[in-house]
Structure formats: structure tokens, C-alpha cells
Design an enzyme around this catalytic site. Structure first.
Site, short mmCIF file in Angstrom:
data_model
loop_
_atom_site.label_atom_id
_atom_site.label_comp_id
_atom_site.label_asym_id
_atom_site.label_seq_id
_atom_site.Cartn_x
_atom_site.Cartn_y
_atom_site.Cartn_z
N LYS A 273 0.83 -1.21 0.00
CA LYS A 273 0.00 0.00 0.00
C LYS A 273 0.86 1.25 0.00
O LYS A 273 0.62 2.19 -0.77
CB LYS A 273 -0.92 0.00 1.22
CG LYS A 273 -1.56 1.34 1.54
CD LYS A 273 -2.19 1.34 2.91
CE LYS A 273 -2.77 2.70 3.27
NZ LYS A 273 -1.73 3.68 3.64
N ASN A 274 1.87 1.29 0.87
CA ASN A 274 2.66 2.50 1.03
C ASN A 274 3.66 2.74 -0.10
O ASN A 274 4.33 3.77 -0.12
CB ASN A 274 3.38 2.49 2.37
CG ASN A 274 2.43 2.67 3.54
OD1 ASN A 274 1.33 3.20 3.37
ND2 ASN A 274 2.82 2.22 4.71
N ARG B 7 -4.24 10.44 3.31
CA ARG B 7 -3.35 11.48 3.82
C ARG B 7 -2.23 11.86 2.85
O ARG B 7 -1.48 12.78 3.12
CB ARG B 7 -2.77 11.05 5.16
CG ARG B 7 -1.78 9.92 5.11
CD ARG B 7 -1.12 9.74 6.49
NE ARG B 7 -0.10 8.72 6.46
CZ ARG B 7 -0.26 7.48 6.90
NH1 ARG B 7 -1.43 7.09 7.34
NH2 ARG B 7 0.73 6.61 6.85
N CYS C 232 -5.80 8.36 8.58
CA CYS C 232 -5.91 7.97 9.98
C CYS C 232 -5.53 9.12 10.91
O CYS C 232 -4.56 9.83 10.66
CB CYS C 232 -4.98 6.79 10.28
SG CYS C 232 -5.36 5.31 9.34
N ARG D 107 -0.01 14.94 12.76
CA ARG D 107 0.49 14.67 11.41
C ARG D 107 0.13 15.88 10.55
O ARG D 107 -0.80 15.84 9.77
CB ARG D 107 -0.17 13.40 10.86
CG ARG D 107 0.84 12.27 10.71
CD ARG D 107 0.40 11.35 9.59
NE ARG D 107 1.30 10.22 9.55
CZ ARG D 107 0.93 8.97 9.80
NH1 ARG D 107 -0.30 8.68 10.08
NH2 ARG D 107 1.81 7.98 9.74
N ASP E 120 2.91 20.94 7.35
CA ASP E 120 3.82 22.08 7.25
C ASP E 120 5.09 21.74 6.49
O ASP E 120 5.65 22.58 5.77
CB ASP E 120 4.15 22.61 8.64
CG ASP E 120 4.70 21.54 9.58
OD1 ASP E 120 4.25 20.39 9.47
OD2 ASP E 120 5.57 21.85 10.42
N LEU E 121 5.58 20.49 6.61
CA LEU E 121 6.81 20.12 5.90
C LEU E 121 6.59 20.05 4.40
O LEU E 121 7.51 20.32 3.61
CB LEU E 121 7.33 18.78 6.42
CG LEU E 121 7.83 18.77 7.87
CD1 LEU E 121 8.31 17.39 8.26
CD2 LEU E 121 8.94 19.80 8.07
N ASP F 38 3.65 1.14 12.26
CA ASP F 38 2.56 0.41 11.61
C ASP F 38 2.56 -1.07 11.96
O ASP F 38 1.58 -1.77 11.70
CB ASP F 38 2.65 0.57 10.09
CG ASP F 38 1.96 1.83 9.59
OD1 ASP F 38 1.25 2.47 10.40
OD2 ASP F 38 2.11 2.18 8.41
N ARG G 69 -8.83 -0.14 3.81
CA ARG G 69 -7.99 0.88 3.19
C ARG G 69 -6.57 0.37 2.98
O ARG G 69 -5.85 0.85 2.09
CB ARG G 69 -7.93 2.12 4.08
CG ARG G 69 -9.18 2.99 4.06
CD ARG G 69 -8.99 4.24 4.90
NE ARG G 69 -7.70 4.82 4.62
CZ ARG G 69 -6.88 5.31 5.54
NH1 ARG G 69 -7.22 5.27 6.81
NH2 ARG G 69 -5.73 5.83 5.19
#
Length: 423
Positions: free
Chosen positions: A21-22, A93, A117, A122, A125-126, A309, A402
Site C-alpha cells: 500500500k505505502n 493522507r 488515519c 500529522r 507544514d513540511l 505500523d 484501506r
């Protein structure tokens, strides 16, 4: 969505780990950095996060064909614009990764605010820092983040290591004009996969040590590519823990062992003796030695260690150990909401405070009603429901869907009897 099941259930059979997924959702966004054809193989087509992002990209003008039989996507993004978008609600996200493709084409992106999530602080700003460092003007509106400008290479020095920030910087820098140097990059296996895909598209990316990356920007769009998504290390761990606890025999294939060395050390140290070859692992009651599962202590952190995770699955494993275990997580210390829900299945066995979870082993899981609080916590509640004595109900299991491709089908193939009730 709600899941109802009666346990304990013994799971048997084969299960194949899907594409990560990631990685998949990031590579899908990066496929917008070209107007030429892209084929993505081993793509987890039934992930809710993937479906949501595909739907949004189609609204922006991308053509995406699903080749379900082979778990592949064919993608063509000759035109890509935020102009057709009138609804900027997106329940994932990684919305910030949608910016680079539009900025390379039009010099403007309207980025939905990150969803997903709620597992602690989280912010975004970065990501705003990345766009500003690369020469863009960034304005927060009520509906979206408005980013304007021509991407130009620069120095990006992150104040803390960040996966999402690193991914955003890599994608934007690859199509920027000039050279970009990233300091304090966080290069996980999934970020390695993204880098490999960007290189396949022609990006010039050089890793200089563990946390510094230099990118020679193309000054525009990249070329097309054919790419295979890596297997999901978190899903692999999920099935290994489930196999060890359910009492059946499970053969798990497509396991990315090269990305899981430290997690496997912790599994071994708590008493799991796994039979494995180059890509598969066999889990059965024979994997647990004569003294049972041993209590343990571990600290979650960055790769190559046990990442946050993975935390929930070690907590579940510790419930069956012969003693008290402790798990620490100071990177995301507030990721403990799921513990309250899991405790309904194991009364008196769990204690949680920010950064620390104490698990009293030899717990007897009983049927209960649990509410999903985040993706991995939701999956852990599903596992607890299958292992518990009596009827259980887990609400909000769409969170698990998800992150777990074809979860309902995989559980059914292993013999799990569950009722999935849509809202």
C-alpha cells in the site's frame, strides 16, 4: 462497515501478500509525472486508498485502465489539471503527492487537505516547506492548499526525518529545473521503491549515504515506464502473526524478507521458529516451541527496526505470551487509541500511556464489540475477533480495507467465517 464473527476460528491454507500500500499509492501519484504510457504491475487493486486516489486522478483527466486478472494498471496522463475538481474531500493522507504532476504541467496545484488515519500529530507544514523551497507560493484556503510557481531545484533540509516529506520532495525535484539536495531524508523500503520507479522514468537520483539524496531535475515531465510494486511487509507480518495464533497451518507467499530482518529477529526472540524459503513462510502450531511464546520488550522506531505500523501486531502477539511484555513508541506516542478497543477482547490485560503499552500475557480473548480507530488497529481488532471465544462485532472495518487488499476474499479463502455489513 461492520464485521460480525464467532470464534475462535482456525485458519488454514495459502495467502499471497499483495503489493505494498505505502508504495503503490505513491507510485500511482508519481505516474502523473509523465504524459507517456505507464504500466504498474502487482498493484493492490482493491485497496480503498488506491480506489480513492484513482478516482480523483480520473477527475483530473488521467486515463486509468484496471487489468484485474493480472493485478495491473495501464495509465495515460496526457492531460492533468485541478480545474475540473469541485469537491476537494479525499479520505487519504497522501494528497500532497498530487501536486508535482500538475505543477510540472501548469505551474499550479490545488491540493486537498490530507485525510486518512488520525493517529497523532500529522501536519502538512513540511510539505508546504518543500514547495516553498522549490520556488512556489503556497496559500491555505478553506477548501485546499493553493500552490503556484515553477519548480526550481534547491536545498531541502528537513528538521526531522519524514517519509511523506521525502516522497513529496523526490517527486517535485525530479521534474524541477536544476539540482535539489535533500538533507535528513527518511528512506524506507517503500521510498526505495518510489526512487526505483522515478529512475525507471528517467529521473537522475543519487543517494549519498543513508539520509542525503541528490536529484538532477528534468525541468519537465519524465518518460513512461513499466514497473512492479514491491510486496507489502506490513501485510506479511499481519498474516504471520495470525497464522501463529490461530492454530492452523498457513503458507504465506510473496514475503519481502529483505525488508523485514529486524521484525523477524523479534519474532524469533519471542519463540516463533518459522519455516521459510526465499519468498514463502509456513506458519503452524509447530512453530511455537515447547515453552510457548515468550514475553518481550521492543521499541518501535524507524526502518530497519519495527515501525509504528507494525506495533499493533506485536501487542496482539504479546497477549498470548507467557508473561508481561512492554512496547515503547516515542515516535508516535499517541498511537494508543486502539488499545482501549482491543482491551474489550482481553479484559485486564492491557495498559497504555503515551509512548508505552504494557501487555499481560496468558490472556483469554473473549467476544466483544470493538470500534476501529485507525487502519492497523482495525485489522488487529478483526484478528482478535477471529481468535476470541464467542461472538464479536467490529465497527469501522472499512479502515482495514484501506490497507489490506482483498481482505474479505483472503480471509474467506483461509476458512474464516465472517459477515460484512455495509453502513
Amino acid at each position: 462497515m461492520k464485521l460480525i464473527t464467532t470464534g475462535p476460528q482456525v485458519l488454514n491454507g495459502d495467502v499471497a501478500v499483495s503489493g505494498a500500500k505505502n508504495s503503490a499509492t505513491r507510485v500511482l501519484a508519481a505516474s502523473m509525472l509523465t504524459d507517456q504510457p505507464v504500466r504498474l504491475r502487482n498493484f493492490p487493486l482493491e485497496l480503498e486508498d488506491g480506489k480513492a486516489k484513482m478516482g480523483f486522478l480520473r477527475r483530473m483527466g488521467a486515463e486509468i485502465e484496471v487489468l484485474a486478472e493480472n493485478s495491473e494498471l495501464d495509465i495515460q496522463a496526457q492531460a492533468l489539471s485541478f480545474d475540473p475538481i469541485d469537491d476537494f474531500e479525499l479520505p487519504i493522507r497522501t494528497t500532497y503527492l498530487l501536486a508535482a504532476g500538475a505543477l510540472a504541467r501548469e505551474g499550479r496545484a490545488r491540493v486537498p487537505y490530507p485525510g486518512g488515519c488520525k493517529i497523532g500529530s500529522r501536519g502538512y507544514d513540511l510539505h508546504m516547506m518543500v514547495w516553498e523551497k522549490l520556488g512556489c507560493e503556497v496559500v491555505e484556503t478553506d477548501a485546499y492548499i493553493d500552490v503556484k510557481g515553477r519548480l526550481t531545484g534547491s536545498l531541502i533540509d528537513f528538521p526531522l526525518s519524514t517519509v511523506g516529506g521525502t516522497e513529496n520532495a523526490l517527486m517535485c525535484a525530479s521534474v524541477a529545473e536544476g539540482e535539489t539536495l535533500i538533507h535528513n531524508a527518511y528512506v524506507t523500503p517503500e521510498v526505495h521503491d518510489l526512487i526505483a520507479f522515478l529512475r525507471e522514468m528517467g529521473a537522475v537520483i543519487v543517494q549519498e549515504g543513508a539520509s542525503q539524496i541528490r536529484i538532477q531535475g528534468a525541468g519537465g515531465l519524465l518518460r513512461g515506464a513499466d514497473f512492479k510494486i514491491m510486496s507489502d511487509r506490513i501485510e506479511a507480518l499481519t498474516w504471520i502473526v495470525m497464522g501463529a495464533l490461530s492454530g492452523g497451518a498457513m503458507r504465506i507467499s510473496n514475503v519481502p524478507f529483505e525488508t523485514m530482518e529486524v521484525p523477524f529477529i523479534h519474532l524469533r526472540d519471542c519463540g516463533l521458529d518459522l519455516y521459510r524459503n526465499s519468498g514463502e513462510v509456513l506458519v503452524s502450531p509447530n512453530c511455537i516451541g515447547p515453552w510457548g511464546l515468550q514475553p518481550f520488550e521492543l521499541a518501535c522506531g524507524t526502518h530497519p527496526g519495527v515501525i509504528t505500523d507494525m506495533q499493533t501486531f506485536y501487542v496482539l502477539l504479546a497477549l498470548f505470551a507467557n508473561g508481561r511484555s512492554k512496547i515503547f513508541d516515542y515516535r508516535y506516542p499517541e498511537r494508543i487509541a486502539y488499545v482501549r478497543e482491543l482491551a474489550r477482547f482481553a479484559p485486564g490485560a492491557l495498559e497504555a500511556e503515551p509512548g508505552k503499552i504494557t501487555i499481560n500475557g496468558r490472556a483469554k480473548l473473549v467476544g466483544a464489540k470493538g470500534l476501529s480507530t485507525d487502519l492497523r488497529g482495525s485489522m488487529t481488532l478483526v484478528m482478535a475477533a477471529l481468535l476470541a471465544e464467542g461472538e464479536s462485532e467490529v465497527t469501522g472495518v472499512e479502515m482495514a480495507l484501506r490497507g489490506y487488499n482483498a481482505l474479505d476474499k483472503k480471509l474467506a479463502a483461509l476458512g474464516a467465517e465472517c459477515v460484512w455489513i455495509p453502513d
